[in-house]
Design an enzyme around this catalytic site. Structure first.
Site, mmCIF file in Angstrom:
data_model
loop_
_atom_site.group_PDB
_atom_site.id
_atom_site.type_symbol
_atom_site.label_atom_id
_atom_site.label_comp_id
_atom_site.label_asym_id
_atom_site.label_seq_id
_atom_site.Cartn_x
_atom_site.Cartn_y
_atom_site.Cartn_z
ATOM 1 N N SER A 64 0.927 -1.148 -0.109
ATOM 2 C CA SER A 64 0.112 -0.148 -0.079
ATOM 3 C C SER A 64 0.944 1.261 -0.030
ATOM 4 O O SER A 64 1.811 1.256 0.353
ATOM 5 C CB SER A 64 -0.915 -0.304 1.327
ATOM 6 O OG SER A 64 -1.759 -1.083 1.202
HETATM 7 N N1 SAM Z 1 -0.707 -4.915 3.941
HETATM 8 C C1 SAM Z 1 -0.123 -5.284 3.029
HETATM 9 C C2 SAM Z 1 1.213 -4.641 2.882
HETATM 10 O O1 SAM Z 1 1.696 -4.115 3.875
HETATM 11 O O2 SAM Z 1 2.107 -5.128 1.925
HETATM 12 C C3 SAM Z 1 -1.131 -4.809 1.782
HETATM 13 C C4 SAM Z 1 -1.409 -5.727 0.635
HETATM 14 S S1 SAM Z 1 -2.295 -5.568 -0.633
HETATM 15 C C5 SAM Z 1 -2.803 -3.994 -0.562
HETATM 16 C C6 SAM Z 1 -3.965 -6.400 0.130
HETATM 17 C C7 SAM Z 1 -3.553 -7.844 0.404
HETATM 18 O O3 SAM Z 1 -4.840 -8.452 0.797
HETATM 19 C C8 SAM Z 1 -3.075 -8.573 -0.965
HETATM 20 O O4 SAM Z 1 -1.877 -9.097 -0.613
HETATM 21 C C9 SAM Z 1 -4.424 -9.577 -0.995
HETATM 22 O O5 SAM Z 1 -4.022 -10.725 -1.727
HETATM 23 C C10 SAM Z 1 -4.922 -9.892 0.313
HETATM 24 N N2 SAM Z 1 -6.308 -10.163 0.281
HETATM 25 C C11 SAM Z 1 -7.290 -9.968 -0.615
HETATM 26 N N3 SAM Z 1 -8.386 -10.635 -0.152
HETATM 27 C C12 SAM Z 1 -8.070 -11.287 1.169
HETATM 28 C C13 SAM Z 1 -8.813 -12.136 1.952
HETATM 29 N N4 SAM Z 1 -10.184 -12.457 1.844
HETATM 30 N N5 SAM Z 1 -8.009 -12.655 2.945
HETATM 31 C C14 SAM Z 1 -6.711 -12.398 2.914
HETATM 32 N N6 SAM Z 1 -6.199 -11.823 2.398
HETATM 33 C C15 SAM Z 1 -6.525 -10.895 1.393
#
Ligand code: SAM
Length: 214
Positions: A64
């Site tokens: 992000s």
């Molecule tokens: N917190 C992360 C970082 O610091 O890099 C941001 C990662 S990205 C914006 C959002 C993440 O949510 C992705 O890696 C995606 O695969 C994950 N995601 C989406 N739906 C999800 C779910 N139902 N359960 C767990 N993770 C999920």
């Protein structure tokens, strides 16, 4: 490559930008100045580690935008020892910030190869973070209640289990909206009554799961 001083100027600029955009919590500012964001981005993007934008990671996901991370972290109002659940580990950057603030961190990621990479960074930096691959839209009931829950992907609506897993006075921070733009919703559990506030105008990758996007 990753010497702590390498990005000193870029980090100073990032923190100045946060201050100018209203981030006030000194503990959040100091932790985000300390953590080496370049350890969480793919090799090709290391020179851009401190740009205030989301950057691609594997599986078509992103780390992000730093300002968004600062906003969401500040909203959690973390106290040392708080139990915090993160949905969407991604690169592990947000989880590392929570751990560095003294939280006991639990994080869930739907892509196992992203989680494998994040775990390597946690181990390298010595963070004791509980993590699993799975669908975070149903939370992690074994470890509930949580003092805070942060969802780092965009939901069509607030998944009910996350509200149920929030401790009294706990906060859920979650982007909610359509696939193009979302508001960050802050839900506080006030003795079983869920009080909502919102901050408009963010853009996240979708939360995909049973109670998310299909
Ligand atoms: N917190 C992360 C970082 O610091 O890099 C941001 C990662 S990205 C914006 C959002 C993440 O949510 C992705 O890696 C995606 O695969 C994950 N995601 C989406 N739906 C999800 C779910 N139902 N359960 C767990 N993770 C999920």
């Amino acid at each position: 490559m990753n010497s702590p001083n390498k990005f000193r100027n870029e980090k100073e600029e990032m923190i100045s930008l946060f201050r100018s955009r209203g981030i006030k919590d000194e503990s959040v500012l100091s932790v985000m100045k300390k953590i080496e964001r370049q350890l969480f981005v793919d090799e090709a993007f290391v020179p851009r580690s401190y740009e205030d934008c989301a950057l691609p990671i594997s599986n078509s996901q992103t780390i992000s935008q730093p300002y968004t991370v600062a906003v969401m972290t500040e909203l959690l109002q973390i106290k040392k020892g708080d139990k915090i659940l993160e949905i969407g580990t991604g690169s592990g950057y947000q989880a590392a910030i929570l751990a560095e603030l003294g939280a006991r961190v639990f994080t869930i990621e739907r892509f196992s190869d992203l989680l494998t990479k994040a775990r390597l960074v946690f181990a390298k930096l010595g963070y004791n973070i509980a993590s699993k691959t799975g669908d975070g839209t149903i939370g992690w009931s074994e470890f509930a209640p949580f003092d805070g829950i942060i969802v780092t992907a965009a939901a069509p609506e607030i998944p009910e289990p996350l509200l149920k897993q929030l401790a009294n006075s706990g906060k859920l921070i979650i982007p909610v909206g359509d696939l193009n733009s979302q508001n960050i919703i802050i839900v506080t559990n006030d003795n079983g009554e869920f009080v909502e506030k919102k901050i408009e105008g963010f853009k996240f990758v979708p939360l995909v799961g049973k109670l998310g996007w299909k």
